[in-house]
Design an enzyme around this catalytic site. Sequence first.
Site, PDB file in Angstrom:
ATOM      1  N   GLY A   1       0.872  -1.244   0.066  1.00  0.00           N
ATOM      2  CA  GLY A   1      -0.044  -0.013   0.039  1.00  0.00           C
ATOM      3  C   GLY A   1       0.944   1.165   0.025  1.00  0.00           C
TER       4      GLY A   1
ATOM      5  N   THR B   1       4.895  -2.178   2.864  1.00  0.00           N
ATOM      6  CA  THR B   1       4.459  -3.707   1.999  1.00  0.00           C
ATOM      7  C   THR B   1       4.493  -4.421   3.393  1.00  0.00           C
ATOM      8  OG1 THR B   1       5.965  -3.198   0.374  1.00  0.00           O
ATOM      9  CG2 THR B   1       5.568  -5.606   0.504  1.00  0.00           C
ATOM     10  N   VAL B   2       3.460  -5.414   3.068  1.00  0.00           N
ATOM     11  CA  VAL B   2       3.142  -6.346   4.221  1.00  0.00           C
ATOM     12  C   VAL B   2       3.700  -7.829   3.824  1.00  0.00           C
ATOM     13  CG1 VAL B   2       1.402  -7.620   5.462  1.00  0.00           C
ATOM     14  CG2 VAL B   2       1.027  -5.179   4.830  1.00  0.00           C
TER      15      VAL B   2
ATOM     16  N   LYS C   1       4.628  -5.650   8.257  1.00  0.00           N
ATOM     17  CA  LYS C   1       4.322  -4.276   7.902  1.00  0.00           C
ATOM     18  C   LYS C   1       5.704  -3.690   7.705  1.00  0.00           C
ATOM     19  CE  LYS C   1       0.491  -1.505   7.178  1.00  0.00           C
ATOM     20  NZ  LYS C   1      -0.626  -0.888   7.712  1.00  0.00           N
TER      21      LYS C   1
ATOM     22  N   ASP D   1      -9.908   5.889   8.426  1.00  0.00           N
ATOM     23  CA  ASP D   1     -10.021   5.169   7.239  1.00  0.00           C
ATOM     24  C   ASP D   1     -10.622   3.496   7.373  1.00  0.00           C
ATOM     25  OD1 ASP D   1      -9.269   4.930   4.386  1.00  0.00           O
ATOM     26  OD2 ASP D   1      -7.234   4.143   4.626  1.00  0.00           O
TER      27      ASP D   1
END
Length: 234
Positions: free
Chosen positions: A12, A16-17, A36, A130
């Site tokens: 995202g 990065t995950v 993450k 969010d």
Amino acid sequence: MACQKFQILGAGSYGTVFLGRLSSSSSTDSQVFAVKSSKLESSRSLRVEGRILNQLRGCPYIVHCFGDDTSLEHEEVVYNLLLEYAPGGSLESLIKSRPGNIMEFEVSFYAYQLLKGIEEVHGWGFVHCDLKPANVLVFPCGCGVNRLKIADFGLSKPSGVNIFGGCHRGSLLYTSPESLVSEMHEAPKDIWAIGCIVVEMITGNPPDAFLNIAFKKPEIPEETPVRDGLPQCC
């Protein structure tokens, strides 16, 4: 708590995950984590998320954070946040796999969990900002339904504090009218988002376009059922 990364789960705007396990463990049966990661110089949002999750630790409806560390990867320092791994993926993927076919009793139970989770967030003086299906994780619990946990607190803020400088934050499809028009990012924004998520779980479709939300009264789909009852499990 050093963790070895071995599979990318997603990426995202803020990192990065990866799927990972403790570097000290050689067993393939050892506990896995969602790691993450972001370059250290651009890890501010991840650090915010880690601090908030530490305060929310123990709530069954919030993803658990196990800690953080830094690592040297490809000659760059990387900040890592070690999170609970969700084997069921996200609520977004669940909705897409069963468009319009999530049972009414499931929707009511999932809405209950989201409200309990956001109640805890607001009780600690934070606004998520969010909430959307992609930021809700799914944990199968073996009783025909799932445990949901709220995740992704990188855009969260303290209640009553304007830290965004008049800029909009969060996904437009799940934004309340006052957030879109007046840049008001407070607790009602999260409640509105949960309402949008409930409609999406029932219909299989995301809510109306954000411009309609700003200037027209929202309409609840005619096929949306309203009944009482929660499953007695989890």
